[in-house]
Design a protein around this motif. Structure first.
Motif, PDB file in Angstrom:
ATOM      1  N   ASP A  71       0.868  -1.183   0.000  1.00 41.79           N
ATOM      2  CA  ASP A  71       0.000   0.000   0.000  1.00 41.79           C
ATOM      3  C   ASP A  71       0.909   1.239   0.000  1.00 41.79           C
ATOM      4  O   ASP A  71       0.719   2.165   0.781  1.00 41.79           O
ATOM      5  N   TYR A  74       2.312   2.320   3.429  1.00 41.42           N
ATOM      6  CA  TYR A  74       1.432   2.292   4.612  1.00 41.42           C
ATOM      7  C   TYR A  74       1.362   0.865   5.183  1.00 41.42           C
ATOM      8  O   TYR A  74       0.448   0.519   5.923  1.00 41.42           O
ATOM      9  N   VAL A 111       2.155   4.990  11.295  1.00 39.61           N
ATOM     10  CA  VAL A 111       1.160   3.998  10.858  1.00 39.61           C
ATOM     11  C   VAL A 111       1.186   2.852  11.858  1.00 39.61           C
ATOM     12  O   VAL A 111       1.999   1.927  11.751  1.00 39.61           O
ATOM     13  N   HIS A 114      -1.823  -0.795  12.058  1.00 45.03           N
ATOM     14  CA  HIS A 114      -1.422  -2.077  11.491  1.00 45.03           C
ATOM     15  C   HIS A 114       0.066  -2.018  11.159  1.00 45.03           C
ATOM     16  O   HIS A 114       0.650  -0.937  11.078  1.00 45.03           O
ATOM     17  N   PHE A 165     -10.159  -2.412   1.473  1.00 41.91           N
ATOM     18  CA  PHE A 165      -9.629  -2.628   0.121  1.00 41.91           C
ATOM     19  C   PHE A 165     -10.295  -3.833  -0.541  1.00 41.91           C
ATOM     20  O   PHE A 165      -9.640  -4.613  -1.230  1.00 41.91           O
ATOM     21  N   PHE A 184      -7.302  -3.194   6.367  1.00 48.01           N
ATOM     22  CA  PHE A 184      -6.831  -2.809   5.027  1.00 48.01           C
ATOM     23  C   PHE A 184      -6.409  -4.092   4.305  1.00 48.01           C
ATOM     24  O   PHE A 184      -7.100  -5.094   4.407  1.00 48.01           O
ATOM     25  N   GLN A 188      -1.603  -6.045   5.673  1.00 47.64           N
ATOM     26  CA  GLN A 188      -1.604  -5.011   6.722  1.00 47.64           C
ATOM     27  C   GLN A 188      -2.387  -5.488   7.953  1.00 47.64           C
ATOM     28  O   GLN A 188      -3.456  -4.956   8.269  1.00 47.64           O
ATOM     29  N   ARG A 218       1.810  12.632  11.896  1.00 50.64           N
ATOM     30  CA  ARG A 218       0.473  12.510  11.292  1.00 50.64           C
ATOM     31  C   ARG A 218       0.114  11.044  11.505  1.00 50.64           C
ATOM     32  O   ARG A 218       0.820  10.143  11.067  1.00 50.64           O
ATOM     33  N   VAL A 221      -5.089   6.594  10.333  1.00 50.12           N
ATOM     34  CA  VAL A 221      -6.327   5.972  10.862  1.00 50.12           C
ATOM     35  C   VAL A 221      -6.232   5.682  12.368  1.00 50.12           C
ATOM     36  O   VAL A 221      -6.580   4.594  12.831  1.00 50.12           O
ATOM     37  N   GLU A 279      -5.319  11.228  11.813  1.00 50.36           N
ATOM     38  CA  GLU A 279      -6.210  10.976  10.679  1.00 50.36           C
ATOM     39  C   GLU A 279      -7.380  10.151  11.206  1.00 50.36           C
ATOM     40  O   GLU A 279      -7.173   9.064  11.746  1.00 50.36           O
ATOM     41  N   HIS A 352      -3.025  12.430  -0.502  1.00 56.50           N
ATOM     42  CA  HIS A 352      -2.705  11.308  -1.400  1.00 56.50           C
ATOM     43  C   HIS A 352      -3.844  10.302  -1.543  1.00 56.50           C
ATOM     44  O   HIS A 352      -3.733   9.356  -2.314  1.00 56.50           O
ATOM     45  N   ASP A 353      -4.913  10.473  -0.756  1.00 55.19           N
ATOM     46  CA  ASP A 353      -6.066   9.563  -0.844  1.00 55.19           C
ATOM     47  C   ASP A 353      -7.258  10.208  -1.542  1.00 55.19           C
ATOM     48  O   ASP A 353      -8.322   9.576  -1.647  1.00 55.19           O
ATOM     49  N   ARG A 439      -7.641   7.258  -5.938  1.00 56.69           N
ATOM     50  CA  ARG A 439      -6.474   7.851  -5.269  1.00 56.69           C
ATOM     51  C   ARG A 439      -5.305   8.098  -6.216  1.00 56.69           C
ATOM     52  O   ARG A 439      -4.465   8.965  -5.945  1.00 56.69           O
ATOM     53  N   ARG A 443      -1.666  10.846  -7.242  1.00 50.44           N
ATOM     54  CA  ARG A 443      -0.354  10.210  -7.077  1.00 50.44           C
ATOM     55  C   ARG A 443       0.505  10.289  -8.332  1.00 50.44           C
ATOM     56  O   ARG A 443       1.597   9.716  -8.368  1.00 50.44           O
TER      57      ARG A 443
HETATM   58  C1  NOJ Z   1      -4.857   6.046   5.388  1.00 55.78           C
HETATM   59  C2  NOJ Z   1      -3.764   6.373   4.424  1.00 55.78           C
HETATM   60  O1  NOJ Z   1      -3.790   7.745   4.162  1.00 55.78           O
HETATM   61  C3  NOJ Z   1      -3.982   5.538   3.204  1.00 55.78           C
HETATM   62  O2  NOJ Z   1      -3.172   5.922   2.132  1.00 55.78           O
HETATM   63  C4  NOJ Z   1      -3.765   4.104   3.595  1.00 55.78           C
HETATM   64  O3  NOJ Z   1      -4.084   3.279   2.505  1.00 55.78           O
HETATM   65  C5  NOJ Z   1      -4.617   3.693   4.792  1.00 55.78           C
HETATM   66  N1  NOJ Z   1      -4.682   4.689   5.819  1.00 55.78           N
HETATM   67  C6  NOJ Z   1      -4.075   2.443   5.412  1.00 55.78           C
HETATM   68  O4  NOJ Z   1      -2.863   2.730   6.064  1.00 55.78           O
END
Ligand code: NOJ
Length: 609
Positions: A71, A74, A111, A114, A165, A184, A188, A218, A221, A279, A352-353, A439, A443
């Motif tokens: 990912d 991530y 992150v 996970h 996902f 995810f 993950q 930052r 999730v 986030e 980025h999302d 997304r 990118r």
């Molecule tokens: C939020 C992130 O911004 C995203 O890009 C990612 O796929 C998910 N969390 C899982 O980490």
């Protein structure tokens, strides 16, 4: 209007991040120094002067840690190292020093909902049922062993949750005969925050990064880390294959306890120095007040998602719908009001999302430049900390991808597979539905110049460069005073110069107008040293007011304000070359304020309180 916040007009003594602007770098797509087609740390180092010139205060770096890149980083397999794709710890040190030397701070992505399935913690955890790290993740036996042996996955999985996902949120592990939870991708696995050892290991790792000079986090999730330990089935919506587990893992029972513990163990050691932003998909205003109330010592601010769900049916990004400006104002206005007394907002159009801001909220055709500038002004003049996503300052647009093979994002690829194979949609239907909000739109590589691959790489880029790089690029904009880039510089400078921008009250106007976004900011205080050009002969209380107007349409609009005296106020910022405002040229005539297509006007006045 509520009575304005009162403070010294020159320099309110609040947290530094309240005056700051953050720039997000998605390293894979920013700048490639070694020609492998993937952006890297040395690429970022080569652009530090560019960032400094833009005027941003903080850089948030999306993950650069060791990762199998399932990912795009991530999915972390070593929290204390840099993936060779991006460089080395030494490069990161140089980047940190380079930012600090230019007066900027570095915020790392954290992150920890996970890890990667290739993280040693997970490899140990999966190695046997009695491994000491077994309980670091969420392992559960099959719900129905007979179904498992008959390969009827859905009946055997411990609950009905779907992964973000596509597919189930559970993966079966043959060796130990149990499933593990992954909200995810199956690469993950979710960490089990109920386990104090997990929490201690995460805090230790965070402190290690602070010791290496990083200035905050930052937090990916982060409001998913506390789950309802019963892991109950979730509701299954029409047309969906799986249950929705979010009621059981968003803002879960121990969230505030966990964040307060993290604050004590990590953030409290650097009082006043850090920026922490959680986030938080699905977070409500009421919860956000609790998360960001300084007195509760959790995080400085959160990313909420309500305004980026307004152009989707039922929050489903694969079912896009038209955005209504009235709903956007209603939503952002509610967040402004909700966090006015306690807490603090973060402000963003994109990351980025998300799809590119100008394509989503503006007009990426005829009015691209005007609407990109208007959006910058509207967002940054709200109360909160604004975030600029790389390329937004150039007015970069969504990408037109062709076949599914042009996409790289696991979310898109998995959705396409599930929708065409299990839900009976055609390839063409799926491609059309995912075009606006996928997304990968955000990118594509940053467009530095008009050369091959937009100056991003000398090799073959990992994802196609937007062909509009031939005219939308940094080189064309740096020295053009009317460029989107130079407009961002002005907006950022305005926040730094004007305490009313960083600290003033916010009042939404014209909530029912379908085309015009309008609000005021107000700050009361003593004139102090005459900042803001507000020279006052005596020490009376002064109220500084700012009116911000944005036309979200391609037609001229009249602005019907109750308070007509604004028409004579000073125009401090606009996105048209000629101001065309009653206060210019001495024509102080009051009258309706008019906005040309996608016009932004920022007016200022002061009055004695
Ligand atoms: C939020 C992130 O911004 C995203 O890009 C990612 O796929 C998910 N969390 C899982 O980490």
């Amino acid at each position: 209007m509520t009575s304005p916040q009162s403070t010294a007009l020159s320099a309110p003594a609040r947290d530094w991040f309240q005056r700051a602007v953050v720039y997000q770098i998605y390293p894979r797509s920013f700048a490639d120094s070694d020609g492998d087609g993937i952006g890297d740390l040395r690429g970022i180092i080569s652009k530090l002067d560019y960032l400094q010139r833009l005027g941003v205060d903080v850089v948030w770096l999306s993950p650069i840690y060791t990762s199998p890149q399932d990912d795009n980083g991530y999915d972390i397999s070593d929290y204390r190292n840099v993936d060779p794709l991006f460089g080395t710890l030494e490069d990161l040190r140089e980047l940190t020093d380079g930012l600090h030397a230019r007066g900027m701070k570095l915020v790392m992505d954290l992150v920890v909902n996970h890890t990667s399935d290739e993280h040693p913690w997970f490899m140990e955890s999966r190695s046997s049922r009695d491994n000491p790290k077994r309980n670091w993740y969420w392992w559960r036996p099959p719900r129905d062993a007979a179904a498992r042996s008959a390969h009827r996955g859905a009946d055997a999985e411990p609950n009905n949750w779907g992964s973000a996902f596509s597919g189930p949120a559970w993966e079966f592990d043959q060796a130990t005969g149990e499933y593990y939870l992954h909200i995810f991708s199956k690469k993950q696995p979710d960490l089990n925050w109920e386990n104090p050892e997990v929490r201690a290991a995460v805090y230790e790792m965070m402190n290690w990064w602070l010791d290496r000079g990083v200035d905050g986090f930052r937090m990916d999730v982060i409001n998913f880390i506390s789950k309802d330990t019963a892991l109950p089935d979730g509701p299954v919506a029409d047309g969906k294959l799986f249950g929705d587990g979010t009621p059981y893992y968003i803002d879960g029972p121990r969230m505030h306890e966990f964040l307060q513990e993290m604050h004590r163990e990590v953030f409290a050691k650097r009082p006043g120095e850090l920026l922490t932003v959680g986030e938080m998909p699905g977070v409500t205003v009421e919860e956000a007040i609790l998360y960001t109330d300084p007195a509760r010592a959790e995080v400085d601010m959160v990313f909420q998602f309500e305004h980026v769900a307004l152009d989707q049916e039922d929050g489903d990004k694969w079912r896009p719908k038209k955005l209504l400006l009235t709903e956007l104002k209603q939503t952002l206005g509610r967040w402004q009001e909700g966090l006015a007394e306690r807490g603090w907002n973060s402000l963003y159009w994109g990351n980025h999302d998300q799809a590119r801001a100008v394509s989503r909220f503006g007009d990426d055709g005829k009015y691209r430049e005007l609407s990109a500038k208007m959006l910058a002004g509207i967002l940054h003049l709200h109360r909160g900390t604004p975030y600029v996503y790389q390329g937004e300052e150039l007015g970069m647009t969504n990408m037109t991808f062709g076949a599914i093979s042009d996409y790289r994002d696991i979310e898109v690829l998995n959705h396409h597979r599930e929708a065409t194979s299990h839900l009976g949609h055609t390839d063409a239907e799926v491609l059309a539905a995912l075009a606006p909000l996928n997304r990968d739109n955000a990118r594509t590589p940053v467009q530095w110049d008009a050369s091959r691959h937009a100056g991003f790489t000398t090799g073959a880029p990992w994802i196609a460069v937007n062909p509009n790089a031939n005219h939308i690029n940094a080189a064309a904009q740096m020295d053009d005073p009317d460029s989107v880039y130079n407009f961002y510089r002005k907006v950022i400078a305005l926040r730094h110069a004007e305490p009313v921008v960083s600290h003033g009250d916010f009042t939404m106007l014209l909530p029912d107008d379908p085309h015009v976004y309008a609000f005021t900011r107000a700050l009361a205080g003593s004139p102090g040293d005459g900042a803001n050009g507000a020279e006052m002969p005596d020490r009376e209380m002064l109220v500084l007011e700012m009116l911000v107007l944005g036309n979200f349409s391609g037609e001229e609009r009249n602005v019907e304000l109750k308070d007509e005296t604004w028409a004579g106020a000073e125009l401090v910022l606009g996105n048209y070359a000629s101001a065309d405002h009653p206060s210019d040229g001495g024509a102080a005539a009051a009258g309706p304020l008019r906005l040309r297509p996608w016009e932004l006007k920022v007016l200022r006045r002061s009055r004695r309180a």
